[in-house]
Design an enzyme around this catalytic site. Sequence first.
Site, PDB file in Angstrom:
ATOM      1  N   VAL A  30       0.829  -1.214   0.000  1.00  0.00           N
ATOM      2  CA  VAL A  30       0.000   0.000   0.000  1.00  0.00           C
ATOM      3  C   VAL A  30       0.866   1.268   0.000  1.00  0.00           C
ATOM      4  CG1 VAL A  30      -1.876   1.230   1.159  1.00  0.00           C
ATOM      5  CG2 VAL A  30      -1.802  -1.265   1.231  1.00  0.00           C
ATOM      6  N   LYS A  78      -6.836  -1.990   9.577  1.00  0.00           N
ATOM      7  CA  LYS A  78      -8.183  -2.351  10.061  1.00  0.00           C
ATOM      8  C   LYS A  78      -8.183  -3.057  11.411  1.00  0.00           C
ATOM      9  CE  LYS A  78      -6.500  -4.948   6.673  1.00  0.00           C
ATOM     10  NZ  LYS A  78      -6.614  -5.814   5.572  1.00  0.00           N
ATOM     11  N   GLY A  94      -0.411  -9.930  -3.535  1.00  0.00           N
ATOM     12  CA  GLY A  94      -0.407  -8.880  -2.511  1.00  0.00           C
ATOM     13  C   GLY A  94      -1.768  -8.609  -1.886  1.00  0.00           C
ATOM     14  N   GLU A 137      -3.178 -11.068   3.910  1.00  0.00           N
ATOM     15  CA  GLU A 137      -2.468 -10.522   5.062  1.00  0.00           C
ATOM     16  C   GLU A 137      -1.157 -11.289   5.219  1.00  0.00           C
ATOM     17  OE1 GLU A 137      -3.861  -7.883   7.005  1.00  0.00           O
ATOM     18  OE2 GLU A 137      -5.020  -7.953   5.171  1.00  0.00           O
ATOM     19  N   ASP A 196     -10.031 -10.844   9.458  1.00  0.00           N
ATOM     20  CA  ASP A 196      -9.939  -9.573   8.731  1.00  0.00           C
ATOM     21  C   ASP A 196     -11.340  -9.034   8.410  1.00  0.00           C
ATOM     22  OD1 ASP A 196      -8.270  -7.603   7.086  1.00  0.00           O
ATOM     23  OD2 ASP A 196      -9.651  -8.396   5.580  1.00  0.00           O
ATOM     24  N   LYS A 242     -13.231  -5.507   9.748  1.00  0.00           N
ATOM     25  CA  LYS A 242     -13.869  -4.521   8.875  1.00  0.00           C
ATOM     26  C   LYS A 242     -15.339  -4.336   9.269  1.00  0.00           C
ATOM     27  CE  LYS A 242     -10.696  -5.520   5.094  1.00  0.00           C
ATOM     28  NZ  LYS A 242     -10.409  -6.446   3.997  1.00  0.00           N
ATOM     29  N   GLY A 269      -5.185  -4.922  -2.722  1.00  0.00           N
ATOM     30  CA  GLY A 269      -4.172  -4.637  -3.734  1.00  0.00           C
ATOM     31  C   GLY A 269      -3.626  -3.226  -3.603  1.00  0.00           C
TER      32      GLY A 269
HETATM   33  N1  HSE Z   1      -6.200  -9.100   3.150  1.00  0.00           N
HETATM   34  C1  HSE Z   1      -7.164  -8.121   2.851  1.00  0.00           C
HETATM   35  C2  HSE Z   1      -8.191  -8.697   1.896  1.00  0.00           C
HETATM   36  C3  HSE Z   1      -6.519  -6.914   2.263  1.00  0.00           C
HETATM   37  O1  HSE Z   1      -7.882  -9.743   1.308  1.00  0.00           O
HETATM   38  O2  HSE Z   1      -9.258  -8.162   1.749  1.00  0.00           O
HETATM   39  C4  HSE Z   1      -7.435  -5.736   2.098  1.00  0.00           C
HETATM   40  O3  HSE Z   1      -7.935  -5.297   3.319  1.00  0.00           O
END
Ligand code: HSE
Length: 418
Positions: A17, A99, A181, A184, A195, A199, A297
């Site tokens: 990022v 996040k 990419g 995580e 994850d 969110k 990404g």
């Molecule tokens: N690992 C996270 C995903 C990256 O795959 O959504 C973006 O937050």
Amino acid sequence: MDTHKKLTIGLFGFGVVGEGLYKVLLQTPSLKATIKKVCIKDAGKKREAPASLFTTDKWELLNDPEINVIVEVINETDAALEIVTTALKNGKDVVSASKKMLAENLELLLHLQKETGRSLLYEAAACASIPVIRNLEEYYDNDLLHSLRGIVNGSTNFILTKMFEENLGFKEALLLAQQLGFAESDPKLDVEGIDAVNKMSLLLMHAYGILKHPSQIAFTGIQQINASDAAVAKEKRFDIKLVAQAKKLLNGKVAGFVMPQFVRQDGHLSFVKNEYNGVVLESSFADKQFFYGKGAGSFPTASAVLSDLSALRYQYQYEYKKRFHHQAAELSNDFYVRAYISFDDWSYIPRDKFMAIEEWHAEAERKYLVGIVHFSELRENSWWKENNTSLILYPEAIIEDLEVRKIKKLSLELAGLI
Ligand code: HSE
């Protein structure tokens, strides 16, 4: 007259990022935002930017009075929290994409924003390129939001797409997500739904004013989903997605969770493939709205950071309207869900816990049932994700009390046949 603030940025992190943002800023000179210093961990790594830009000393950024914005896009949660809190206390605005750090410390961060009067923006932290947080905060600034259903993790969506539409194995698909990419650095965070629930915790705040640590939200990932589940889904003309769902119940409370879910093949979420994310919002008068875009990404995430930077030029702050200006909603476990459950052995399934069992496939190679169970049963017990048992919610999974009574009456006969 140009009243926009000039932004002098201290950037923490130059990974997927951070580097993306660096490149994006080079292409957007009109923003009048420049990166003065980048703090990185490993000074030895080769990077495609002038060496003079980099430092390993965080204080060069945090104590520089000229730097008025800290952008934090690093991987470590504790370090990210320290950077963000110090930056706010030092009078700087902050943009973060962490996040996990944000969701786990939201209460503290709300206080700090109030106390310091500085902005903390984090559009990139949920659904990357999709502007969902700011829309929930500003556009849906009323009590009319009925529900939110979203695919908020790109990696798991990428893996499910590759496995069930392109016949790739789980490991291969995950490796590809890592190489591209999206994943995580600890891919368990993606695969096990952590994850996504992080969110969801942010989305619940901006959608309904609900302040919940991710550990207080029910979730699971895609770790239990297997090929036979995908075969049943296909038979029923469904796809399987990892869905973050929140819905206002008749009593005004909110049902909210992250779980694998069947989605109709002709529905909005089925359209969301690979690393894309999608969010369907439903409100009283607008009916359904569908947000779609890349959820992971380098450039997609950097584009959300860029938009936050742009908003900082006119001192934008989240007001957390639903929490502070409206009556904040409450998260509830008091509802039922219709679920498909597949398993190796009947002994793992507490049949008495179901309000109704609508399908029962004892003869299938992998046994499964479709039934209605109270959500608190799933909250309080874990049989549904142990012993190779997998649970997938139905499309209109949430059922409230009255409907259940009707269904129960009808299903008594069926239960007698079992
Ligand atoms: N690992 C996270 C995903 C990256 O795959 O959504 C973006 O937050």
